[in-house]
Motif scaffolding. Structure first.
Motif, mmCIF file in Angstrom:
data_model
loop_
_atom_site.group_PDB
_atom_site.id
_atom_site.type_symbol
_atom_site.label_atom_id
_atom_site.label_comp_id
_atom_site.label_asym_id
_atom_site.label_seq_id
_atom_site.Cartn_x
_atom_site.Cartn_y
_atom_site.Cartn_z
ATOM 1 N N SER A 113 -14.348 22.545 -15.040
ATOM 2 C CA SER A 113 -14.757 21.073 -14.847
ATOM 3 C C SER A 113 -16.114 20.733 -14.828
ATOM 4 O O SER A 113 -16.727 20.814 -13.926
ATOM 5 C CB SER A 113 -14.049 20.621 -13.451
ATOM 6 O OG SER A 113 -14.343 19.244 -13.229
ATOM 7 N N TYR A 286 -7.691 17.944 -13.692
ATOM 8 C CA TYR A 286 -9.158 17.844 -13.333
ATOM 9 C C TYR A 286 -9.792 18.908 -14.037
ATOM 10 O O TYR A 286 -10.850 19.455 -13.622
ATOM 11 C CB TYR A 286 -9.026 18.115 -11.789
ATOM 12 C CG TYR A 286 -8.336 16.908 -11.188
ATOM 13 C CD1 TYR A 286 -8.597 15.642 -10.895
ATOM 14 C CD2 TYR A 286 -7.077 17.427 -10.502
ATOM 15 C CE1 TYR A 286 -7.832 14.793 -10.502
ATOM 16 C CE2 TYR A 286 -6.394 16.341 -9.883
ATOM 17 C CZ TYR A 286 -6.732 14.896 -10.081
ATOM 18 O OH TYR A 286 -6.070 13.925 -9.505
ATOM 19 N N GLY A 290 -11.997 15.696 -18.699
ATOM 20 C CA GLY A 290 -11.003 14.328 -17.979
ATOM 21 C C GLY A 290 -10.945 13.137 -18.601
ATOM 22 O O GLY A 290 -10.861 12.078 -17.911
ATOM 23 N N LYS A 317 -11.727 15.515 -8.405
ATOM 24 C CA LYS A 317 -12.578 15.863 -9.527
ATOM 25 C C LYS A 317 -13.759 16.358 -9.047
ATOM 26 O O LYS A 317 -14.483 17.321 -9.544
ATOM 27 C CB LYS A 317 -12.830 14.557 -10.504
ATOM 28 C CG LYS A 317 -13.476 15.107 -11.741
ATOM 29 C CD LYS A 317 -12.990 16.035 -12.676
ATOM 30 C CE LYS A 317 -13.616 16.139 -13.857
ATOM 31 N NZ LYS A 317 -13.076 17.281 -14.732
ATOM 32 N N PRO A 336 -18.128 14.325 -15.720
ATOM 33 C CA PRO A 336 -17.477 14.194 -14.281
ATOM 34 C C PRO A 336 -17.629 13.436 -13.366
ATOM 35 O O PRO A 336 -17.145 12.717 -12.810
ATOM 36 C CB PRO A 336 -17.746 15.969 -13.928
ATOM 37 C CG PRO A 336 -18.045 16.424 -14.959
ATOM 38 C CD PRO A 336 -18.736 15.607 -16.017
#
Length: 444
Positions: A113, A286, A290, A317, A336
């Motif tokens: 992520s 997540y 995204g 997230k 993010p």
């Protein structure tokens, strides 16, 4: 009166800068186009081959080992570029560009992520630094070229060239802008974005259909007093979210280092934790950027602008990204932050009685603005991404989030030109890293 000789000298300097900036912008724009194409491909591959997630720990270790063996000063990332702008020294190594490019693509392929802005900015800064060395530029010219490199990377990767230009100036020193560099930085960012577009790259569209309230029989006005107050209240939450994100990374990273002193092994911890969270939550929403979700109706930046309510997606997230960044995965923080901001706006909209698409847009740019301490650039980003009708709300969100995020941020090598709240013991030019710890003078 300006003499003919002075005009000729100015035109020669302008031509020299043009010969420096255009090739730099073409290189950065082309690399960003390749990078975005690669990200789209690996994201699609991960969506269609979800079990690739189980290779994330090993992939993270492989990237960390490449930095451990060959990275050297390139491991300093965006903060190294800011250090070089503020005090030019050894320069930014050219190997930073391929290392961060490959490292980010690998991170996204396996589901970390992370974002993409760090890669674009570092590629631009690395190329700019080596241009400066190649053409033997002095300190002042090197600083301008580095700012132009950062600006062109951000402008091209998000399709927001004016945001990139203002960001390149604003991010260097908190509370101060060097307007003498504005034209070269803007030219580079615009040409880089144009170059990226010429390669056939298209950016995600975020639709804000809200266009202001209108009285009966009257055209819409650009601000409604009650709505403005509600956006301002939400902006406080956006600022706190910015602070929570930055501080989350800075507080978790030392704990990871204490648990596992070998830096090249730390991504394995983040990879295992990411897999465990996916198992626990039963969703892959997540992972990666995204921008879009792997399944219809999943949590994503695009879906936050729709009618579906996502109550806690922003917090999840934040958790996924803090773990990834604190354990050493490469990429960036901005996308993010877009997810966190748009998700928080989507979550707050029903409670505040604010149009969901508007508050998602405000949150998207405001959380970014609070985390990078660049409220002007992020206000302009709101206009470039969503249109100018709601600029009052974008500006309100960014300005308040900037103040509420405090003296912290994702780039601790920023200098503090003017503190957010004035204090008598302040020394201009102090590092944000020191201000974050309550130290406001170098002799302290």
């Amino acid at each position: 009166m300006v003499s003919f000789k002075e005009i000729i000298a100015f035109m020669l300097r302008l031509g020299r800068w043009f010969c420096l900036l255009v090739p730099l912008a073409l290189f950065v724009g082309s690399f960003c186009a390749l990078f975005l194409w690669m990200l789209e491909w690996v994201t699609h591959y991960r969506f269609t081959h979800p079990n690739i997630l189980y290779g994330l720990p090993l992939a993270g270790v492989a990237v960390a080992l490449s930095y451990y063996w060959w990275g050297g000063r390139a491991g300093g990332g965006n903060n190294l570029i800011l250090d070089e702008i503020n005090k030019p020294g050894e320069g930014v190594p050219l190997r930073m560009a391929p290392l961060v490019f490959i490292g980010t693509v690998v991170s996204h392929l396996f589901g970390a992520s992370v974002g993409r802005e760090g890669t674009a900015v570092q590629m631009g800064g690395s190329l700019a630094s080596n241009f400066a060395r190649l053409f033997c530029l002095d300190e002042r010219e090197t600083r301008i070229l580095l700012m132009a490199g950062m600006a062109s990377g951000l402008g091209a990767v998000y399709g927001t060239p004016i945001t990139g230009a203002v960001f390149g100036l604003e991010v260097v020193t908190l509370g101060a802008l060097d307007y003498s560099a504005l034209l070269p930085v803007a030219v580079t960012s615009i040409i880089a974005d144009w170059t990226c577009h010429q390669w056939g790259i298209h950016h995600a569209s975020y639709i804000v259909s809200f266009k202001g309230f209108a009285a009966q029989g009257q055209p819409a006005f650009h601000v409604d007093a009650l709505l403005w107050a509600k956006v301002a209240l939400a902006a406080v939450a956006f600022g706190f979210a910015s602070k929570a994100f930055s501080e989350g990374v800075y507080r978790l990273a030392p704990l990871i280092k204490k648990l596992c002193p070998q830096t090249w092994l730390q991504p394995a911890i983040g990879g295992v934790a990411t897999i465990a969270l996916v198992w626990l939550l039963g969703t892959r929403d997540y992972l990666g950027l995204g921008v879009t979700a792997p399944e219809l109706g999943g949590a994503s930046i695009v879906n936050f602008f729709g009618s579906t309510h996502y109550a806690w997606s922003w917090l999840l997230k934040l958790l996924f990204t803090v773990i990834a960044l604190a354990t050493g995965y490469k990429g960036g923080e901005v996308t993010p932050l877009f997810f966190i901001g748009a998700g928080l706006g989507n979550a707050l909209a029903p409670f505040l009685g604010v149009p969901g698409d508007l508050l998602a847009g405000v949150g998207m740019v405001a959380v970014f603005g609070g985390a990078v301490n660049a409220p002007l650039a992020c206000t302009i980003m709101g206009v470039e991404l969503f249109g100018g009708t709601n600029i009052v709300y974008y500006a309100t969100g960014c300005f308040i989030a900037y103040l509420c995020s405090g003296h912290t941020g994702i780039y601790l090598s920023q200098r503090v030109g003017i503190p957010k709240i004035w204090r008598a013991d302040f020394q201009p030019g102090i590092l944000l890293k020191r201000a974050r710890n309550g130290v406001w003078r170098e002799e302290d």
